[in-house]
Design a protein around this motif. Structure first.
Motif, PDB file in Angstrom:
ATOM      1  N   GLU A 229      66.205  50.668  36.319  1.00  0.00           N
ATOM      2  CA  GLU A 229      65.413  50.793  37.539  1.00  0.00           C
ATOM      3  C   GLU A 229      63.935  50.690  37.197  1.00  0.00           C
ATOM      4  OE1 GLU A 229      65.931  54.642  39.286  1.00  0.00           O
ATOM      5  OE2 GLU A 229      65.833  55.675  37.353  1.00  0.00           O
ATOM      6  N   LEU A 230      63.126  50.396  38.198  1.00  0.00           N
ATOM      7  CA  LEU A 230      61.682  50.293  38.048  1.00  0.00           C
ATOM      8  C   LEU A 230      61.039  51.498  38.716  1.00  0.00           C
ATOM      9  CD1 LEU A 230      61.674  46.518  38.717  1.00  0.00           C
ATOM     10  CD2 LEU A 230      60.608  47.525  36.683  1.00  0.00           C
ATOM     11  N   VAL A 231      60.299  52.283  37.922  1.00  0.00           N
ATOM     12  CA  VAL A 231      59.736  53.553  38.373  1.00  0.00           C
ATOM     13  C   VAL A 231      58.210  53.470  38.373  1.00  0.00           C
ATOM     14  CG1 VAL A 231      59.634  56.030  37.939  1.00  0.00           C
ATOM     15  CG2 VAL A 231      61.727  54.759  37.394  1.00  0.00           C
ATOM     16  N   LYS A 232      57.582  53.886  39.472  1.00  0.00           N
ATOM     17  CA  LYS A 232      56.119  53.876  39.565  1.00  0.00           C
ATOM     18  C   LYS A 232      55.534  54.926  38.620  1.00  0.00           C
ATOM     19  CE  LYS A 232      54.502  53.854  43.736  1.00  0.00           C
ATOM     20  NZ  LYS A 232      54.099  54.397  45.060  1.00  0.00           N
ATOM     21  N   VAL A 233      54.631  54.504  37.708  1.00  0.00           N
ATOM     22  CA  VAL A 233      54.104  55.429  36.704  1.00  0.00           C
ATOM     23  C   VAL A 233      52.578  55.455  36.626  1.00  0.00           C
ATOM     24  CG1 VAL A 233      56.157  55.348  35.237  1.00  0.00           C
ATOM     25  CG2 VAL A 233      54.327  53.665  34.883  1.00  0.00           C
ATOM     26  N   ASP A 234      51.885  54.444  37.154  1.00  0.00           N
ATOM     27  CA  ASP A 234      50.437  54.372  36.985  1.00  0.00           C
ATOM     28  C   ASP A 234      49.869  53.425  38.027  1.00  0.00           C
ATOM     29  OD1 ASP A 234      47.926  54.802  35.945  1.00  0.00           O
ATOM     30  OD2 ASP A 234      48.439  54.242  33.895  1.00  0.00           O
ATOM     31  N   SER A 235      48.569  53.155  37.945  1.00  0.00           N
ATOM     32  CA  SER A 235      47.946  52.242  38.911  1.00  0.00           C
ATOM     33  C   SER A 235      46.689  51.633  38.320  1.00  0.00           C
ATOM     34  CB  SER A 235      47.614  52.961  40.219  1.00  0.00           C
ATOM     35  OG  SER A 235      46.682  54.007  39.980  1.00  0.00           O
ATOM     36  N   LEU A 236      46.303  50.493  38.882  1.00  0.00           N
ATOM     37  CA  LEU A 236      45.027  49.849  38.597  1.00  0.00           C
ATOM     38  C   LEU A 236      44.176  49.984  39.846  1.00  0.00           C
ATOM     39  CD1 LEU A 236      43.086  47.954  37.004  1.00  0.00           C
ATOM     40  CD2 LEU A 236      44.323  46.030  38.055  1.00  0.00           C
ATOM     41  N   ILE A 237      43.049  50.692  39.742  1.00  0.00           N
ATOM     42  CA  ILE A 237      42.170  50.917  40.885  1.00  0.00           C
ATOM     43  C   ILE A 237      40.922  50.064  40.724  1.00  0.00           C
ATOM     44  CG2 ILE A 237      40.767  52.624  42.106  1.00  0.00           C
ATOM     45  CD1 ILE A 237      42.838  54.717  41.342  1.00  0.00           C
ATOM     46  N   LEU A 238      40.602  49.297  41.752  1.00  0.00           N
ATOM     47  CA  LEU A 238      39.467  48.374  41.711  1.00  0.00           C
ATOM     48  C   LEU A 238      38.475  48.731  42.815  1.00  0.00           C
ATOM     49  CD1 LEU A 238      41.539  45.089  41.341  1.00  0.00           C
ATOM     50  CD2 LEU A 238      40.296  46.261  39.509  1.00  0.00           C
ATOM     51  N   ASP A 239      37.248  48.974  42.417  1.00  0.00           N
ATOM     52  CA  ASP A 239      36.199  49.275  43.383  1.00  0.00           C
ATOM     53  C   ASP A 239      35.492  47.981  43.791  1.00  0.00           C
ATOM     54  OD1 ASP A 239      34.568  50.709  45.039  1.00  0.00           O
ATOM     55  OD2 ASP A 239      33.210  51.387  43.455  1.00  0.00           O
ATOM     56  N   ILE A 240      36.312  47.036  44.291  1.00  0.00           N
ATOM     57  CA  ILE A 240      35.800  45.750  44.768  1.00  0.00           C
ATOM     58  C   ILE A 240      36.195  45.643  46.235  1.00  0.00           C
ATOM     59  CG2 ILE A 240      35.894  43.243  44.496  1.00  0.00           C
ATOM     60  CD1 ILE A 240      36.719  43.678  41.587  1.00  0.00           C
ATOM     61  N   LEU A 241      35.243  45.385  47.102  1.00  0.00           N
ATOM     62  CA  LEU A 241      35.511  45.431  48.535  1.00  0.00           C
ATOM     63  C   LEU A 241      36.430  44.299  48.994  1.00  0.00           C
ATOM     64  CD1 LEU A 241      31.983  46.429  49.931  1.00  0.00           C
ATOM     65  CD2 LEU A 241      33.982  47.897  49.515  1.00  0.00           C
ATOM     66  N   GLU A 242      36.146  43.070  48.523  1.00  0.00           N
ATOM     67  CA  GLU A 242      36.933  41.936  48.985  1.00  0.00           C
ATOM     68  C   GLU A 242      38.290  41.894  48.269  1.00  0.00           C
ATOM     69  OE1 GLU A 242      34.031  41.798  47.599  1.00  0.00           O
ATOM     70  OE2 GLU A 242      32.544  40.784  48.861  1.00  0.00           O
ATOM     71  N   PRO A 243      39.342  41.434  48.961  1.00  0.00           N
ATOM     72  CA  PRO A 243      40.654  41.313  48.317  1.00  0.00           C
ATOM     73  C   PRO A 243      40.600  40.351  47.137  1.00  0.00           C
ATOM     74  CG  PRO A 243      40.853  41.104  50.706  1.00  0.00           C
ATOM     75  CD  PRO A 243      39.391  41.063  50.391  1.00  0.00           C
ATOM     76  N   VAL A 244      41.274  40.686  46.051  1.00  0.00           N
ATOM     77  CA  VAL A 244      41.300  39.853  44.852  1.00  0.00           C
ATOM     78  C   VAL A 244      42.747  39.608  44.427  1.00  0.00           C
ATOM     79  CG1 VAL A 244      39.048  40.577  43.979  1.00  0.00           C
ATOM     80  CG2 VAL A 244      41.093  41.865  43.334  1.00  0.00           C
ATOM     81  N   ARG A 245      42.931  38.540  43.665  1.00  0.00           N
ATOM     82  CA  ARG A 245      44.224  38.243  43.049  1.00  0.00           C
ATOM     83  C   ARG A 245      44.096  38.506  41.547  1.00  0.00           C
ATOM     84  NH1 ARG A 245      47.359  35.273  46.709  1.00  0.00           N
ATOM     85  NH2 ARG A 245      46.203  34.067  48.267  1.00  0.00           N
ATOM     86  N   VAL A 246      45.158  39.050  40.978  1.00  0.00           N
ATOM     87  CA  VAL A 246      45.195  39.286  39.534  1.00  0.00           C
ATOM     88  C   VAL A 246      45.845  38.070  38.879  1.00  0.00           C
ATOM     89  CG1 VAL A 246      45.954  40.817  37.693  1.00  0.00           C
ATOM     90  CG2 VAL A 246      45.424  41.754  39.949  1.00  0.00           C
ATOM     91  N   LEU A 247      45.143  37.453  37.927  1.00  0.00           N
ATOM     92  CA  LEU A 247      45.630  36.231  37.292  1.00  0.00           C
ATOM     93  C   LEU A 247      46.225  36.470  35.911  1.00  0.00           C
ATOM     94  CD1 LEU A 247      42.715  33.799  38.223  1.00  0.00           C
ATOM     95  CD2 LEU A 247      44.960  33.956  39.303  1.00  0.00           C
ATOM     96  N   ASP A 248      45.657  37.421  35.153  1.00  0.00           N
ATOM     97  CA  ASP A 248      46.179  37.622  33.790  1.00  0.00           C
ATOM     98  C   ASP A 248      45.707  38.966  33.253  1.00  0.00           C
ATOM     99  OD1 ASP A 248      47.712  36.947  31.608  1.00  0.00           O
ATOM    100  OD2 ASP A 248      46.211  35.681  30.673  1.00  0.00           O
ATOM    101  N   TYR A 249      46.344  39.368  32.117  1.00  0.00           N
ATOM    102  CA  TYR A 249      46.038  40.629  31.464  1.00  0.00           C
ATOM    103  C   TYR A 249      45.949  40.406  29.964  1.00  0.00           C
ATOM    104  CZ  TYR A 249      46.635  45.457  29.813  1.00  0.00           C
ATOM    105  OH  TYR A 249      46.486  46.667  29.184  1.00  0.00           O
ATOM    106  N   HIS A 250      44.916  40.956  29.344  1.00  0.00           N
ATOM    107  CA  HIS A 250      44.697  40.875  27.896  1.00  0.00           C
ATOM    108  C   HIS A 250      45.188  42.191  27.287  1.00  0.00           C
ATOM    109  CE1 HIS A 250      42.809  40.517  24.007  1.00  0.00           C
ATOM    110  NE2 HIS A 250      42.183  39.392  24.320  1.00  0.00           N
TER     111      HIS A 250
END
Length: 388
Positions: free
Chosen positions: A31-52
């Motif tokens: 199962e997939l369990v919610k454990v954390d979050s990414l919070i962005l203080d950017i007003l306009e909606p954004v898309r996430v393209l990649d992660y390093h």
């Protein structure tokens, strides 16, 4: 003698209990369990393209942005760099095919060219890279960027889509297809390889209109490049260090509804693609994404729409009901095989990226992801766990 018999019976009872508690690979449940979050203080909606992974950086782009406003942020949501890449000395244009981190540089693949940037979003190099692109998207990509580390320590990018329409289609189309195009982002050199197995249904003389698009996954920790076509049943794992040899073929069951239309390969053409692609994308199932870390991954599959809810000329409400009837599942792949039953995903949005071992970032419309309106953007992180 009584003690001996009692001991034997006790041991048999213990062994039988152990056998009942050890599940086979096929019957395990995750199962997939919610454990954390990414919070962005950017007003306009954004898309996430990649992660390093090593630097814990995210590459973002404004969701509605003709100027191509890109950001590099850290895992705390702090903006480290931003630039507008539609016009000016650092620009690559409007059309984005793929984008992502390759070690400490960022690769943007556009229509006809590939561009390399530093982590401050300043352009360093550019190379010609011509390919057939089926969907031309403005500052958004349908596919994640995969990378692969060769035995000599060089990290290359999986650059191709292989989804352009051919006119006319050759009869040996699937036989001649190179599944993987690996790009050296220092020189722009591309190595090609990888074939479909001769027993694949895509080489049976039949053509599956608009379902021949491959999706890929690999990263710097992967031994192989994994790929599957939308309409197929086989996940191929290829080894570029051994001439793109197929190392594993993992059979994945297609979950119904799955009403795919196929035609003889001799009838394959752009005309027949246009005729049947809407039907196949609406009613047919599709393996349409892979997210993972190393050689451990989730292969995403969506079913076709419920046939009882299909309408020839649907109203807006009927169309929404039909679309909502499609279901999403993830197949968990590890050590060259499927583990457990497919995991159904019933939450809004998608699992866009892996952000650590067994951890995945949920992306989607903020209004759909949350029960109430927030004054900041928040994307949840889910962890894959075995039930029990």
């Amino acid at each position: 003698m009584k003690v001996s018999i009692f001991s034997i019976v006790t041991l048999l009872f213990i062994f039988s209990c152990n056998e009942r508690t050890v599940k086979s690979d096929e019957s395990r449940e995750f199962e997939l369990v919610k454990v954390d979050s990414l919070i962005l203080d950017i007003l306009e909606p954004v898309r996430v393209l990649d992660y390093h992974h090593e630097k814990e950086l995210y590459l973002l782009v404004k969701q509605v942005s003709m100027d191509g406003h890109y950001f590099v942020v850290n895992s705390s949501g702090k903006i480290l760099a931003e630039n507008k890449l539609s016009e000016g000395q650092d620009a690559f244009g409007l059309v984005l095919v793929r984008a992502g981190f390759v070690e400490d540089e960022i690769l943007f693949i556009s229509e006809g060219e590939a561009f390399v940037y530093d982590l401050n979003l300043k352009q360093k190099r550019r190379f010609p890279f011509v390919q057939g692109v089926r969907a031309r998207l403005v500052h958004f990509s349908l596919d994640n960027l995969s990378t692969f580390m060769s035995t000599d320590g060089k990290l290359s990018a999986v650059a191709n889509l292989n989804d352009g329409y051919l006119q006319p289609y050759p009869v040996d189309y699937y036989d001649t297809l190179n599944l993987v195009h690996l790009m050296d982002i220092q020189t722009g050199q591309v190595k090609k390889g990888g074939k479909l197995d001769e027993n694949s249904k895509f080489r049976s003389g039949q053509f599956y209109p608009s379902m021949d698009k491959p999706v890929f996954f690999s990263d710097s920790k992967s031994r192989y490049i994994s790929t599957i076509l939308y309409g197929d049943t086989t996940l191929y794992q290829l080894d570029p260090n051994d001439g793109f040899k197929t190392v594993n073929q993992i059979k994945l069951g297609r979950i119904k509804p799955d009403q795919l239309i196929d035609i003889p390969m001799t009838d394959a053409s752009y005309t027949t693609v246009k005729e049947y692609r809407t039907q196949n994308h609406t009613m047919g199932g599709a393996f349409d994404e892979i997210v993972g870390y190393g050689d451990e991954m989730l292969v995403g599959y969506r079913t076709g729409a419920d046939p009882t809810l299909h309408f020839e000329n649907p109203t807006i409400e009927q169309g929404e009901t039909e679309a909502a009837s499609k279901k999403r599942f993830f197949y968990y792949i590890k050590d060259g095989k499927q583990l457990g039953k497919p995991i159904q995903w019933t939450l809004p949005g998608r699992l866009k990226l892996n952000v650590g071992p067994r951890r995945y970032l949920q992306t989607g419309d903020q209004a759909e992801l949350h029960d109430y309106e927030k004054d900041y953007q928040c994307n949840y992180i889910f962890e894959l766990r075995e039930k029990g």
